[in-house]
Design a protein around this motif. Structure first.
Motif, short mmCIF file in Angstrom:
data_model
loop_
_atom_site.label_atom_id
_atom_site.label_comp_id
_atom_site.label_asym_id
_atom_site.label_seq_id
_atom_site.Cartn_x
_atom_site.Cartn_y
_atom_site.Cartn_z
N ILE A 115 38.21 34.94 31.44
CA ILE A 115 39.21 36.01 31.30
C ILE A 115 40.27 35.86 32.39
N GLY A 142 44.23 35.21 31.69
CA GLY A 142 45.20 36.13 32.29
C GLY A 142 46.14 35.41 33.24
N SER A 180 50.10 34.92 32.84
CA SER A 180 50.95 35.43 33.92
C SER A 180 51.89 34.34 34.42
N GLY A 225 51.00 39.01 32.53
CA GLY A 225 49.97 38.47 31.66
C GLY A 225 48.62 39.11 31.85
N ALA A 226 48.44 39.81 32.97
CA ALA A 226 47.14 40.44 33.24
C ALA A 226 46.86 41.63 32.33
N ILE A 260 46.05 41.60 29.39
CA ILE A 260 44.94 41.28 28.48
C ILE A 260 43.59 41.33 29.19
N MET A 261 43.60 41.34 30.53
CA MET A 261 42.36 41.20 31.28
C MET A 261 41.51 42.48 31.26
N ASN A 299 40.85 44.60 38.06
CA ASN A 299 42.14 43.99 37.74
C ASN A 299 43.18 44.27 38.82
N LYS A 347 44.86 41.70 41.35
CA LYS A 347 46.32 41.61 41.33
C LYS A 347 46.88 41.66 42.75
N SER A 372 41.93 32.76 37.49
CA SER A 372 43.36 33.01 37.39
C SER A 372 44.19 32.05 38.22
N GLY A 431 44.17 36.09 22.90
CA GLY A 431 44.18 35.43 24.20
C GLY A 431 43.94 33.94 24.11
#
Length: 362
Positions: free
Chosen positions: A29, A33, A37, A44-45, A47-48, A66, A70, A259, A329
């Motif tokens: 995941i 993401g 991103s 893009g995150a 979807i996470m 998340n 981030k 990520s 995704g």
């Protein structure tokens, strides 16, 4: 059916067993993401959080993981943008108090809903927010794509232009962004960005367009300044969710691991793929994520005792939602990687041709 049991602060994390397959799924995941991103430039995150929820992670924990993940990415991204002069620190410092307020309100609301309505109610609230926000963003982007395909210039005189030209004192000038705007508009954008970050784990994919279309900030400065702001929203969100016991550092570290790899590949992809293609992929993924969250609404209502679903219907709807989410995704990531592979092959063929021509000429 009685309402869902209300967990005490921190109680929700006790069910998580970090099996190898679960850890690999979380890292995957993070990769998807990160890839999105890096490829899309920001956001893009989004979807996470839904993807983690589909694994069975409570929504409030997914948001906490998340926004914490981030925070670290924002530090690195802001530093890189700062080296290129893309960060308006004055704007960031003016906006961060409203940003803090937005995150504070969002976390308080999310925690209150969890304690009042339980995990199902919390998941329902987060999913509903995703449906509303992503639907609005997808409609806006679809219209933008349609105008580009038809060769129609950007529409002027709309609601965003009226806001941008609003002369509501005090007015403030931001040198790096080279814009003069109302302080109240800047604070409103910051509060909305912070509220979304605190509610669904990411606010940049709304914050960046808001800076561009409402405040009139250039695209590259908007992206860099949003990452600068994300340091503050991520820091506060991570602190507050950790304070309530909703951050599992194992999940955060796995998201980081995936990520960082995805971000690197995605950033490379932006150099070889046209902007129109990028918008098309992003819009498609946003639509599918919104649909997947919408499909889960009756499931959460059933869990709350507000709707009666049979066991088979409950399972079928949840499965269809997961398939829709993961297809978007994985499909989007596959398309991006395919385009990158094609660009690599074209580049290799061009180098070979140039080399052969030099040999022939000699």
């Amino acid at each position: 059916m009685a309402g869902a049991a209300v967990p005490a602060a921190g109680e929700a994390i006790k069910f998580l067993t970090m099996t190898p397959s679960f850890a690999a799924s979380v890292a995957a995941i993070g990769f998807v993401g990160g890839l999105l991103s890096g490829f899309l430039g920001s956001g893009g995150a989004f979807i996470m959080t839904p993807a983690m929820m589909s694994l069975g992670i409570p929504g409030i924990m997914a948001v906490g993981a998340n926004i914490t993940h981030k925070f670290g990415k924002a530090i690195m991204g802001s530093k890189k943008h700062g080296e290129f002069g893309n960060v308006d620190k004055k704007m960031g410092l003016v906006m961060f108090l409203a940003l803090f307020a937005g995150v504070q309100v969002a976390v308080g609301v999310s925690n209150g809903i969890l304690h009042k309505m339980g995990q199902a109610g919390s998941n329902l609230y987060i999913s509903a927010m995703f449906v509303v926000i992503l639907t609005g963003v997808s409609i806006f982007m679809a219209r933008d794509i349609s105008r580009i395909r038809k060769g129609i210039p950007p529409k002027e005189g709309g609601f965003a232009d009226k806001l941008k030209n609003l002369n509501l004192p005090p007015m403030i000038y931001f040198k790096v962004a080279n814009v003069r705007t109302s302080l109240w508009l800047a604070l409103a954008v910051a509060f909305a960005t912070g509220f979304l970050a605190g509610t669904i784990g990411v606010g940049g994919f709304v914050g960046v367009p808001a800076m561009i279309y409402i405040l009139g900030v250039p695209t590259y400065v908007a992206a860099g300044t949003e990452l600068f702001l994300a340091i503050f929203s991520g820091m506060q969100g991570a602190f507050l969710y950790s304070l309530y016991g909703y951050v599992d550092l194992r999940i955060v570290l796995l998201l980081y691991a995936g990520s960082l790899i995805g971000l690197t590949l995605g950033a490379i992809g932006t150099r070889v793929v046209r902007g129109f293609q990028i918008k098309l992929v992003m819009t498609s993924i946003i639509v599918f994520v919104a649909v997947s969250r919408l499909m889960m609404v009756p499931v959460y209502l059933n869990d709350l005792g507000r709707l009666a679903l049979s066991a088979s219907a409950h399972h079928s709807i949840a499965l269809a939602s997961d398939l829709c989410l993961y297809a978007s995704g994985l499909g989007g990531s596959a398309i991006i990687l395919f385009w990158m592979f094609q660009a690599y092959r074209r580049g290799t063929a061009l180098k070979t041709q140039v080399s052969d021509n030099k040999v022939s000429a000699s």
